[in-house]
Design a protein around this motif. Sequence first.
Motif, PDB file in Angstrom:
ATOM      1  N   MET A   1       2.315  -8.452  -0.124  1.00  0.00           N
ATOM      2  CA  MET A   1       1.772  -7.708   0.988  1.00  0.00           C
ATOM      3  C   MET A   1       0.266  -7.565   0.746  1.00  0.00           C
ATOM      4  N   ASN A   2      -0.501  -7.804   1.790  1.00  0.00           N
ATOM      5  CA  ASN A   2      -1.941  -7.708   1.604  1.00  0.00           C
ATOM      6  C   ASN A   2      -2.407  -6.245   1.683  1.00  0.00           C
ATOM      7  N   VAL A   3      -3.637  -6.031   1.284  1.00  0.00           N
ATOM      8  CA  VAL A   3      -4.176  -4.670   1.190  1.00  0.00           C
ATOM      9  C   VAL A   3      -4.284  -4.020   2.561  1.00  0.00           C
ATOM     10  N   ALA A   4      -4.614  -4.789   3.581  1.00  0.00           N
ATOM     11  CA  ALA A   4      -4.761  -4.219   4.929  1.00  0.00           C
ATOM     12  C   ALA A   4      -3.433  -3.641   5.429  1.00  0.00           C
ATOM     13  N   LEU A   5      -2.351  -4.385   5.240  1.00  0.00           N
ATOM     14  CA  LEU A   5      -1.041  -3.882   5.653  1.00  0.00           C
ATOM     15  C   LEU A   5      -0.632  -2.680   4.805  1.00  0.00           C
ATOM     16  N   TRP A   6      -0.908  -2.737   3.513  1.00  0.00           N
ATOM     17  CA  TRP A   6      -0.611  -1.627   2.610  1.00  0.00           C
ATOM     18  C   TRP A   6      -1.332  -0.358   3.084  1.00  0.00           C
ATOM     19  N   LEU A   7      -2.598  -0.501   3.443  1.00  0.00           N
ATOM     20  CA  LEU A   7      -3.392   0.620   3.930  1.00  0.00           C
ATOM     21  C   LEU A   7      -2.874   1.118   5.279  1.00  0.00           C
ATOM     22  N   LEU A   8      -2.517   0.208   6.173  1.00  0.00           N
ATOM     23  CA  LEU A   8      -1.986   0.595   7.481  1.00  0.00           C
ATOM     24  C   LEU A   8      -0.687   1.388   7.348  1.00  0.00           C
TER      25      LEU A   8
ATOM     26  N   TYR B   1       0.254   3.173   4.772  1.00  0.00           N
ATOM     27  CA  TYR B   1      -0.050   4.485   4.194  1.00  0.00           C
ATOM     28  C   TYR B   1      -0.679   5.413   5.229  1.00  0.00           C
ATOM     29  N   VAL B   2      -1.588   4.895   6.030  1.00  0.00           N
ATOM     30  CA  VAL B   2      -2.234   5.727   7.053  1.00  0.00           C
ATOM     31  C   VAL B   2      -1.218   6.187   8.095  1.00  0.00           C
ATOM     32  N   SER B   3      -0.317   5.314   8.502  1.00  0.00           N
ATOM     33  CA  SER B   3       0.701   5.729   9.474  1.00  0.00           C
ATOM     34  C   SER B   3       1.657   6.760   8.869  1.00  0.00           C
ATOM     35  N   ASN B   4       1.996   6.601   7.601  1.00  0.00           N
ATOM     36  CA  ASN B   4       2.836   7.593   6.925  1.00  0.00           C
ATOM     37  C   ASN B   4       2.119   8.935   6.839  1.00  0.00           C
ATOM     38  N   THR B   5       0.833   8.896   6.514  1.00  0.00           N
ATOM     39  CA  THR B   5       0.051  10.129   6.416  1.00  0.00           C
ATOM     40  C   THR B   5      -0.048  10.830   7.768  1.00  0.00           C
TER      41      THR B   5
ATOM     42  N   ILE C   1       6.130  17.039  -0.263  1.00  0.00           N
ATOM     43  CA  ILE C   1       6.407  16.577  -1.629  1.00  0.00           C
ATOM     44  C   ILE C   1       6.632  15.063  -1.642  1.00  0.00           C
ATOM     45  N   CYS C   2       7.342  14.547  -0.660  1.00  0.00           N
ATOM     46  CA  CYS C   2       7.535  13.095  -0.579  1.00  0.00           C
ATOM     47  C   CYS C   2       6.212  12.387  -0.356  1.00  0.00           C
ATOM     48  N   TRP C   3       5.326  12.985   0.439  1.00  0.00           N
ATOM     49  CA  TRP C   3       4.018  12.386   0.684  1.00  0.00           C
ATOM     50  C   TRP C   3       3.189  12.302  -0.600  1.00  0.00           C
ATOM     51  N   VAL C   4       3.301  13.306  -1.459  1.00  0.00           N
ATOM     52  CA  VAL C   4       2.586  13.267  -2.745  1.00  0.00           C
ATOM     53  C   VAL C   4       3.075  12.059  -3.562  1.00  0.00           C
ATOM     54  N   GLY C   5       4.374  11.847  -3.584  1.00  0.00           N
ATOM     55  CA  GLY C   5       4.913  10.680  -4.274  1.00  0.00           C
ATOM     56  C   GLY C   5       4.448   9.376  -3.646  1.00  0.00           C
TER      57      GLY C   5
ATOM     58  N   TRP D   1       2.198   6.279  -5.312  1.00  0.00           N
ATOM     59  CA  TRP D   1       2.620   4.890  -5.211  1.00  0.00           C
ATOM     60  C   TRP D   1       1.564   4.045  -4.490  1.00  0.00           C
ATOM     61  N   PHE D   2       0.922   4.611  -3.476  1.00  0.00           N
ATOM     62  CA  PHE D   2      -0.141   3.909  -2.771  1.00  0.00           C
ATOM     63  C   PHE D   2      -1.298   3.597  -3.712  1.00  0.00           C
ATOM     64  N   MET D   3      -1.692   4.565  -4.506  1.00  0.00           N
ATOM     65  CA  MET D   3      -2.796   4.360  -5.433  1.00  0.00           C
ATOM     66  C   MET D   3      -2.449   3.287  -6.470  1.00  0.00           C
ATOM     67  N   VAL D   4      -1.235   3.307  -6.969  1.00  0.00           N
ATOM     68  CA  VAL D   4      -0.807   2.275  -7.920  1.00  0.00           C
ATOM     69  C   VAL D   4      -0.838   0.910  -7.242  1.00  0.00           C
ATOM     70  N   GLY D   5      -0.363   0.845  -6.000  1.00  0.00           N
ATOM     71  CA  GLY D   5      -0.338  -0.417  -5.267  1.00  0.00           C
ATOM     72  C   GLY D   5      -1.707  -0.974  -4.963  1.00  0.00           C
ATOM     73  N   LEU D   6      -2.704  -0.123  -4.878  1.00  0.00           N
ATOM     74  CA  LEU D   6      -4.063  -0.617  -4.659  1.00  0.00           C
ATOM     75  C   LEU D   6      -4.573  -1.416  -5.847  1.00  0.00           C
ATOM     76  N   PHE D   7      -4.211  -0.989  -7.057  1.00  0.00           N
ATOM     77  CA  PHE D   7      -4.733  -1.613  -8.262  1.00  0.00           C
ATOM     78  C   PHE D   7      -3.761  -2.578  -8.920  1.00  0.00           C
ATOM     79  N   VAL D   8      -2.484  -2.474  -8.580  1.00  0.00           N
ATOM     80  CA  VAL D   8      -1.464  -3.375  -9.140  1.00  0.00           C
ATOM     81  C   VAL D   8      -0.744  -4.046  -7.967  1.00  0.00           C
ATOM     82  N   PRO D   9      -1.187  -5.212  -7.561  1.00  0.00           N
ATOM     83  CA  PRO D   9      -0.600  -5.871  -6.380  1.00  0.00           C
ATOM     84  C   PRO D   9       0.903  -6.116  -6.496  1.00  0.00           C
ATOM     85  N   GLU D  10       1.427  -6.273  -7.683  1.00  0.00           N
ATOM     86  CA  GLU D  10       2.864  -6.491  -7.845  1.00  0.00           C
ATOM     87  C   GLU D  10       3.673  -5.287  -7.390  1.00  0.00           C
ATOM     88  N   ALA D  11       3.105  -4.098  -7.440  1.00  0.00           N
ATOM     89  CA  ALA D  11       3.811  -2.883  -7.025  1.00  0.00           C
ATOM     90  C   ALA D  11       4.038  -2.873  -5.517  1.00  0.00           C
TER      91      ALA D  11
END
Length: 80
Positions: free
Chosen positions: A1-8, A10-14, A57-61, A65-75
């Motif tokens: 998954m590319n970073v743009a989709l990952w960010l999209l 996360y933003v929609s979840n937020t 609480i789920c959003w904190v988790g 996970w979002f932050m890990v996924g930004l730096f570790v693409p395998e996540a």
Amino acid sequence: MNVALWLLLYVSNTAFVFWVVWGGGAVWFEGWRSLAIVDWLFAYRWNSEQIALYTLICWVGHTVWFMVGLFVPEARALYW
């Protein structure tokens, strides 16, 4: 998954979490509708404050996970 989709995602979840916690969405989810976001059998008994807290609480988790996924693409592959 590319970073743009990952960010999209996360933003929609937020945005959804913001609506549930601060926008009155938790009141709308009270009762049987809470099963859609809580996924527990006895969630229909929860009041709006409990639903909002669970969502927050789920959003904190998800944020961790979002932050890990930004730096570790395998996540990001764990999402699909």
